[in-house]
Scaffold this motif. Structure first.
Motif, short mmCIF file in Angstrom:
data_model
loop_
_atom_site.label_atom_id
_atom_site.label_comp_id
_atom_site.label_asym_id
_atom_site.label_seq_id
_atom_site.Cartn_x
_atom_site.Cartn_y
_atom_site.Cartn_z
N TYR A 284 0.78 -1.24 0.00
CA TYR A 284 0.00 0.00 0.00
C TYR A 284 0.82 1.29 0.00
O TYR A 284 0.23 2.37 -0.07
N ASP A 285 2.15 1.22 0.09
CA ASP A 285 2.95 2.44 -0.02
C ASP A 285 2.61 3.17 -1.31
O ASP A 285 2.37 2.55 -2.36
N THR A 287 0.02 4.59 -2.17
CA THR A 287 -1.33 4.20 -2.60
C THR A 287 -1.25 3.09 -3.66
O THR A 287 -2.07 3.03 -4.57
N GLY A 288 -0.24 2.21 -3.50
CA GLY A 288 -0.09 1.08 -4.42
C GLY A 288 0.57 1.41 -5.73
O GLY A 288 0.70 0.55 -6.60
N ASN A 293 5.94 -2.85 -5.95
CA ASN A 293 5.04 -3.24 -4.86
C ASN A 293 4.57 -4.69 -5.05
O ASN A 293 4.53 -5.19 -6.18
N LEU A 315 -5.37 -2.05 7.75
CA LEU A 315 -6.22 -1.26 6.86
C LEU A 315 -7.32 -0.53 7.64
O LEU A 315 -7.77 0.55 7.24
N THR A 318 -6.24 2.93 8.40
CA THR A 318 -5.88 3.80 7.29
C THR A 318 -6.69 5.08 7.33
O THR A 318 -7.90 5.06 7.53
N MET A 330 -2.73 7.70 3.67
CA MET A 330 -2.84 7.30 2.27
C MET A 330 -3.47 8.44 1.47
O MET A 330 -4.54 8.94 1.82
N PRO A 375 -8.89 1.54 0.19
CA PRO A 375 -8.03 0.37 0.04
C PRO A 375 -8.81 -0.92 0.26
O PRO A 375 -9.77 -0.94 1.02
N PRO A 395 -4.57 0.79 -4.52
CA PRO A 395 -4.58 0.18 -3.19
C PRO A 395 -5.50 -1.03 -3.06
O PRO A 395 -6.35 -1.10 -2.18
#
Length: 498
Positions: A284-285, A287-288, A293, A315, A318, A330, A375, A395
């Protein structure tokens, strides 16, 4: 300018042959989190501006390439001094134009600085040569094989980590003796153009140049007999277009493209908070939106619930929001097009009956129509769904069970991409056995993702994830060609039969 609000008033120019150049046409850079807000304006180069940049780089090449690697390294070390003073300012601009949280934007430039320093540490290897001795009765020459710079190099980077990605190629190209034209991302060029210009101003004129502008005017950065190589990082489709364009002038290419990286959790994997934190960041870094990733997670069936529960717990904390706002974990996706694509993948999975779990709340107010996506995890989906077979670049991640090691390897390799992968296991021997079977260029053990990438190691893609290598001495050699000088050896010549 239109009546849209300009947030920061940032305006960047071109940098060609040691001089800043402003253009009458400019590109308005939109804020992906706040529709209608303009972060700043970037110069929009004409075809002539592009031609001028190539000419400037060509003109600077003879003197730059004539320096020793150590002399180039000294000039490069001086050029980057003081650049960190602007890191906070650049991070704020990059966060606004990109959408990612401020800390990630700050790290972007920091990674470039690390990569620059690691490249300079290779100076003594750049001119390494080998001598091929004569073979009496067979080969009558003594040949020295060295390396030479290629010439003018174009480096094109995407929006997601533009400054950091430049660090994987620009210092290596310069150290090898090439001159460089940097093309920042069309949709987020401001912080990158500012950053690179500060370095370029301290190098000899024409050695490092910056071009921003509409794609329609950029073909001269690739289809030009004076451009020796183009180094492109971006999508698979973009890489194919670059390769096709480059074929017209036989310009060489390095392509670092998308990935569909698999993270494989074996039966004996350590699934604790430390490892789950690593996996969460790997997915998820940004926002994907990182090529390396984890895009698919394969878990031994007996451990599936542990991984899903661990991701769920993270999550649930988040906080979707604006990248510069305190507490945001995020940010939005970078473009409306990407948001629409990721929304489509999630909706398609739902319609197929998949177990789709979404988290967080979409922000309201002036962020209400930003490019935000909640996400999600898709648990045990049909492996033919696009959320599995496509690079989501958002995400959402599928988590799929397997029963045997052989099945896990087969599933991980059953993809168009070949960038990275990871193996999660308590056994180093198992990690090596499984890791060496993954068809990709880089494998982590009990970790995954950009923060733990060894910046000294060669990096790139296999299959449709690209070709060529960046980083390390291999990254320097990617911007050189071999050059052999052969002398007849009288003694060996006398042994030859005529």
């Amino acid at each position: 300018m239109s009546d849209q609000t300009t947030k920061s008033g940032v305006r960047t120019g071109l940098f060609i042959g040691g001089e800043e150049r402003h253009t009458s046409d400019v590109i308005a850079i939109a804020d992906p989190g706040k529709p209608g807000v303009i972060v700043g304006e970037a110069a929009s180069a004409s075809a002539q501006d592009v031609a001028d940049a190539v000419a400037a780089a060509k003109g600077a090449f003879p003197a730059w390439s004539a320096l020793s690697p150590q002399e180039r390294a000294a000039k490069m070390a001086a050029a980057i001094e003081g650049v960190a003073e602007f890191r906070d300012e650049d991070a704020a601009i990059l966060s606004q134009e990109n959408g990612k949280v401020r800390f990630e934007a700050w790290v972007d430039a920091f990674v470039f600085e690390i990569r620059w320093g690691l490249a300079l540490s290779l100076a003594d290897e750049v001119d390494a040569s080998k001598v091929l001795e004569p073979i009496p009765g067979a080969i009558a020459t003594r040949t020295t094989v060295r390396h030479q710079a290629l010439g003018v190099v174009t480096v094109i980077v995407p929006f997601n980590w533009p400054i950091a990605i430049l660090g994987a190629s620009v210092p290596h190209a310069l150290l090898a003796g090439n001159t460089v034209i940097v093309k920042p991302p069309l949709s987020a060029p401001l912080a990158t153009a500012r950053f690179i210009q500060r370095i370029a101003e301290k190098l000899p004129a024409g050695v490092l140049n910056v071009i921003t502008g509409a794609d329609a005017n950029m073909s001269g950065l690739i289809q030009n007999d004076d451009v020796a190589k183009v180094c492109f990082t971006g999508s698979v489709g973009g890489g194919k277009r670059i390769m096709e364009m480059a074929s017209k002038s036989l310009t060489r290419v390095t392509l670092e493209l998308g990935g569909n990286d698999a993270a494989v959790f074996l039966e004996d994997a350590i699934i604790d908070d430390t490892h789950l934190d690593r996996l969460f960041a790997a997915i998820y870094d940004t926002t994907g939106q990182i090529c390396m990733n984890a895009k698919r997670v394969y878990v031994h069936r007996s451990r599936l619930d542990e991984v899903v529960d661990g991701l769920t717990a993270r999550l649930e904390k988040t906080k979707l929001g604006y990248g510069l706002d305190e507490g945001t974990t995020m940010g939005p996706l970078h473009s409306p097009v990407q948001k629409a694509f990721v929304d489509e993948l999630i909706e398609e999975a739902k319609e197929a009956g998949a177990d789709v779990r979404e988290f967080g709340e979409l922000p309201g107010g002036d962020l209400a129509k930003g490019n935000f996506v909640r996400p999600a995890i898709v648990v045990d989906p049909d492996p033919n769904l696009r959320v599995v077979t496509y690079e989501q670049f958002g995400p959402v991640v599928p988590v799929l069970p397997f029963d045997t090691e052989e099945e896990a390897v087969r599933m991980a390799n059953d993809t168009w991409g070949g960038l990275c992968g990871s193996v999660w296991t308590a056994s180093a021997e198992t990690a090596n056995r499984v890791g060496t079977q993954l068809v990709c260029v880089y494998v982590w053990v009990n970790d995954h993702g950009a923060p733990r990438l060894d910046l000294r190691a060669p990096f790139g893609g296999r299959k449709q994830s690209g070709m060529g290598r960046e980083q390390g001495i291999e990254g320097v050699r990617a911007f050189q060609d071999t050059h052999s000088v052969s002398h007849l050896d009288p003694d060996a010549l006398a042994t030859m039969h005529h």
